[in-house]
Design a protein around this motif. Structure first.
Motif, PDB file in Angstrom:
ATOM      1  N   SER A   1      -0.832   0.128  14.061  1.00 53.69           N
ATOM      2  CA  SER A   1      -0.484  -1.280  13.889  1.00 53.69           C
ATOM      3  C   SER A   1       0.705  -1.467  12.963  1.00 53.69           C
TER       4      SER A   1
ATOM      5  N   ARG B   1       0.821  -1.207   0.000  1.00 51.06           N
ATOM      6  CA  ARG B   1       0.000   0.000   0.000  1.00 51.06           C
ATOM      7  C   ARG B   1       0.858   1.261   0.000  1.00 51.06           C
ATOM      8  N   ARG B   2       1.948   1.215   0.713  1.00 54.23           N
ATOM      9  CA  ARG B   2       2.749   2.434   0.825  1.00 54.23           C
ATOM     10  C   ARG B   2       3.421   2.788  -0.494  1.00 54.23           C
TER      11      ARG B   2
ATOM     12  N   HIS C   1      -9.593  -2.960  -1.865  1.00 50.15           N
ATOM     13  CA  HIS C   1      -9.360  -2.959  -0.427  1.00 50.15           C
ATOM     14  C   HIS C   1     -10.497  -2.260   0.308  1.00 50.15           C
TER      15      HIS C   1
ATOM     16  N   ARG D   1      -5.285   1.488  12.183  1.00 46.20           N
ATOM     17  CA  ARG D   1      -4.669   1.794  10.889  1.00 46.20           C
ATOM     18  C   ARG D   1      -3.397   2.620  11.069  1.00 46.20           C
TER      19      ARG D   1
ATOM     20  N   CYS E   1      -5.676  -7.492   6.961  1.00 48.70           N
ATOM     21  CA  CYS E   1      -4.252  -7.814   7.083  1.00 48.70           C
ATOM     22  C   CYS E   1      -3.942  -8.946   6.115  1.00 48.70           C
TER      23      CYS E   1
ATOM     24  N   THR F   1       1.177  -3.956  11.111  1.00 48.44           N
ATOM     25  CA  THR F   1       0.762  -4.590   9.859  1.00 48.44           C
ATOM     26  C   THR F   1       0.484  -3.573   8.768  1.00 48.44           C
ATOM     27  N   THR F   2       0.181  -2.326   9.148  1.00 46.49           N
ATOM     28  CA  THR F   2      -0.044  -1.275   8.151  1.00 46.49           C
ATOM     29  C   THR F   2       1.265  -0.806   7.539  1.00 46.49           C
TER      30      THR F   2
ATOM     31  N   ALA G   1       0.079  -5.413   1.142  1.00 46.96           N
ATOM     32  CA  ALA G   1      -1.375  -5.458   1.077  1.00 46.96           C
ATOM     33  C   ALA G   1      -1.827  -6.756   0.415  1.00 46.96           C
TER      34      ALA G   1
ATOM     35  N   PHE H   1     -10.720  -3.789   9.296  1.00 48.69           N
ATOM     36  CA  PHE H   1      -9.350  -3.543   8.853  1.00 48.69           C
ATOM     37  C   PHE H   1      -8.755  -4.865   8.405  1.00 48.69           C
TER      38      PHE H   1
ATOM     39  N   THR I   1      -3.909   2.421  -1.627  1.00 51.21           N
ATOM     40  CA  THR I   1      -4.979   1.457  -1.437  1.00 51.21           C
ATOM     41  C   THR I   1      -5.821   1.340  -2.701  1.00 51.21           C
TER      42      THR I   1
END
Length: 686
Positions: A469, A274-275, A283, A466, A302, A471-472, A477, A300, A279
């Motif tokens: 975490s 995602r980064r 998603h 979001r 993961c 995981t973000t 993704a 949310f 998104t």
């Protein structure tokens, strides 16, 4: 490529000079003793060692049929064949139903008998039936402990002698050239001296779709399971080892068609983080549909189920907080708890009195040393425990929640999609409002045939996760094909209500156009209410919506088939005299074997039957030392005949290995099969 033009994966090649080592020969007699079986296995192993590794043979057919087979798309059971060399009969049942099946019979068993259906639901106003864990006779426990003692003693003796007379074989466990050993001698002892002896029962390579059946890649070992060699042959077996609860692990059908379309639209390379690319629309749609499915405000996603717990829990609690965890919670929960820095206390599995006593103690005493009040108290339980097959006592926990005001985290990895009349998990099964629970966590790897996990809760909490975490920030993704599988399978369970396009996406105002159908107030209420259907606007506009997916008939049928199979197997095993720990409606059914040696023989005997059966065997450290078990995972893709085949195998092997140690009334196998519907619909069954 149409199914009719594809070569059958179950074609038979009687002239093949290298039959699979995991198939019986022409004789179908049942071995009366374990010694005779072990002798046969030894002979089969000797033949396997002499195989030419370059030879191949085609996949054998599975000697299973259903009461109803599908249309011409099912290319597997298209003719009657008898393989004299193998002694296997492959029957073909002509279509007897006008229903058009969109799946291959080996992936999803076709059954049009509506009697083999049941609704998974807890009776309101009644307490959850407590599982009475029966103990086997003392001689079973004694021989189990003695077997472990012998393995440990002999193993240490072999290590002592081997290090002195065969140092080369133990070089990886000894200090050399000034470097410490990477592998600890003591820590690896269990793996080397016990697990390796039965390693052929674990991590068996498979290929193809893990549906109703699964294809094993045959292998053998020349060095006592240290290394395996492939024979080049394959064996198709009945699959009761996969978490394919609703049978969505398919290569054919509406969900597979939707995934294929997503690959064509997004391409394989659309799996970046995602980064990097932001998104995707999928998603947002998936998170919205998951929230609607679970009856929560927000959700949310993961990309990994294990990471969902291990990265979300540290974002919820920290130092100064208290986590109270069920003693049988999954390893991912334990990992997340350790990473959080919070204090942790354990309570006995499903023991509500023990939990209440613990709550009174920790609330009255406060934090250690300072005795200040806890910042937060978070209780973590599972909806369905994967090793025990037991349901979390959610109604009793909710009563305690009202009394003691703690936060509640429910892991529904195994229960979501598999439990409840609408497939919404344990909250649906018990009839509890999901918004009375603070955090609902689950995965897509079981019932939905996808990958990844989710956390659902109120919007403020999810927005906070979001940001905080791991995981973000540090995980990739979920890819478009996986998201599409989640959307399609979840919509299949919910059903889809066709909603015309509207101008304002935040409302349900409908354009009054003669080209679009109008919805009544009842239809709109069904779309928005829990557990209602999914509006078509919540799905991608390009997603193909088959009629069976839109009306929800397929999803409801899968739920009811799974409930019947689970209840039938649970109760039938008890009637045969086996000790099981699971609740009647659990699709996870552990059969207690106790002795580790019997566990290995049980797995091999299942795999070497005329109709091979793939099972999961579990032992220490995943279970207590003396409760080794076989774990059956039922699926909606299984037919009643499949469960009968499994029961027959358990009945015969149970007699050989002396596994029928339960007390209570027993029924013969023929009576169990004949009275299956009655057995399933009984209110109580000892």
């Amino acid at each position: 490529m149409p199914a009719s033009s594809m070569p059958s994966p179950m074609a038979i090649n009687p002239a093949s000079p290298t039959p699979s080592m995991f198939r019986k020969k022409k004789s179908t007699s049942v071995m009366s003793t374990a010694a005779s079986y072990l002798s046969a296995v030894s002979q089969a192993d000797a033949r396997a060692r002499a195989l030419n590794s370059g030879s191949t043979t085609s996949t054998p057919a599975l000697s299973l049929s259903s009461s109803v087979t599908g249309s011409s798309e099912d290319t597997v059971l298209h003719e009657d064949v008898f393989d004299d060399a193998e002694g296997l009969y492959y029957p073909s049942v002509p279509p007897t139903s006008e229903q058009i099946f969109h799946t291959v019979h080996t992936e999803f068993g076709h059954c049009a008998n509506e009697s083999y259906r049941y609704t998974s639901k807890h009776t309101p106003g009644t307490q959850l039936k407590e599982i009475i864990e029966q103990d086997p006779p003392y001689y079973i426990l004694l021989t189990t402990y003695i077997s472990y003692l012998l393995v440990i003693c002999i193993g240490h003796m072999r290590d002592f002698v081997g290090k002195r007379f065969k140092p080369a074989a133990f070089r990886h466990l000894m200090t050399q050239d000034g470097y410490a050993a990477l592998n600890s001698d003591f820590d690896s002892f269990y793996t080397r001296r016990l697990k390796n002896r039965i390693d052929d029962c674990f991590s068996h390579p498979v290929t193809g779709v893990p549906g109703r059946t699964i294809v094993l890649c045959d292998r053998y070992s020349l060095d006592h399971n240290k290394n395996f060699l492939f024979t080049g042959t394959r064996t198709r077996a009945l699959n009761v080892s996969s978490y394919n609860y609703l049978g969505f692990a398919q290569g054919n059908g509406p969900c597979a068609d939707a995934v294929e379309e997503s690959v064509a639209r997004y391409g394989i390379s659309a799996c970046s983080t995602r980064r990097e690319v932001g998104t995707l629309d999928l998603h947002i749609q998936a998170e919205a549909l998951v929230a609607r499915f679970m009856g929560m405000e927000s959700a949310f996603l993961c990309s990994m189920g294990f990471a969902t717990n291990s990265t979300i829990i540290p974002s919820l609690v920290s130092k100064g907080c208290l986590i109270i965890s069920d003693e049988l919670n999954h390893a991912s929960i334990r990992t997340g708890v350790r990473l959080s820095g919070a204090n942790v206390r354990m309570f006995k599995h499903n023991d509500m009195q023990n939990l209440e006593n613990l709550l009174r103690e920790v609330i009255s005493q406060g934090q250690p040393k300072t005795h200040r009040p806890w910042k937060k108290i978070l209780i973590i339980v599972e909806g369905l425990y994967s090793m025990e097959g037991s349901l979390g006592n959610l109604p009793a926990i909710m009563e305690l929640k009202k009394k003691y005001k703690f936060y509640l985290f429910v892991d529904e990895a195994h229960s979501v999609g598999a439990m409840g009349p609408h497939g919404r998990g344990v909250t649906d099964y018990f009839g509890i409002n999901p918004r009375d629970i603070d955090i609902l966590m689950g995965t897509f790897t079981k019932s939905f045939g996808a990958a990844g996990g989710y956390v659902a809760g109120n919007k403020a909490l999810i927005d906070r996760l979001r940001v905080s975490s791991h995981t973000t920030a540090y995980t990739e993704a979920m890819s478009p094909p996986v998201l599409t599988q989640v959307l399609a399978s979840m919509a299949s369970i919910m059903g889809v209500t066709i909603v015309p396009e509207h101008k304002n996406a935040s409302s349900l105002s409908i354009l009054h156009s003669p080209a679009t159908p109008q919805l009544s107030s009842v239809d709109l209420q069904q779309v928005t209410a829990y557990p209602g259907t999914a509006p078509s606007t919540a799905l991608p506009p390009w997603m193909p919506l088959a009629p069976s997916l839109c009306d929800g008939i397929e999803g409801r049928s899968r739920l009811r088939r799974l409930a019947f199979n689970a209840r039938y197997l649970n109760r039938a095993l008890r009637k045969l005299g086996f000790i099981t720990y699971s609740h009647d409606d659990s699709p996870v059914v552990p059969l207690l074997i106790f002795h580790p040696g019997k566990m290995a023989v049980f797995s091999r005997m299942m795999r070497t039957r005329n109709t091979p059966i793939v099972v999961v065997v579990v032992a220490y450290p995943a279970t207590p030392l003396v409760t080794s078990r076989a774990r059956f995972c039922l699926s909606a893709s299984h037919t009643k005949e499949d469960v009968d085949t499994l029961l027959k195998a358990c009945d015969e092997i149970g007699d050989v290995l002396d596994l029928k140690q339960a007390v209570g009334e027993r029924w013969p196998l023929e009576e169990i099969s004949r009275r299956a519907v009655e057995l399933v619909n009984m209110e109580e069954c000892d």
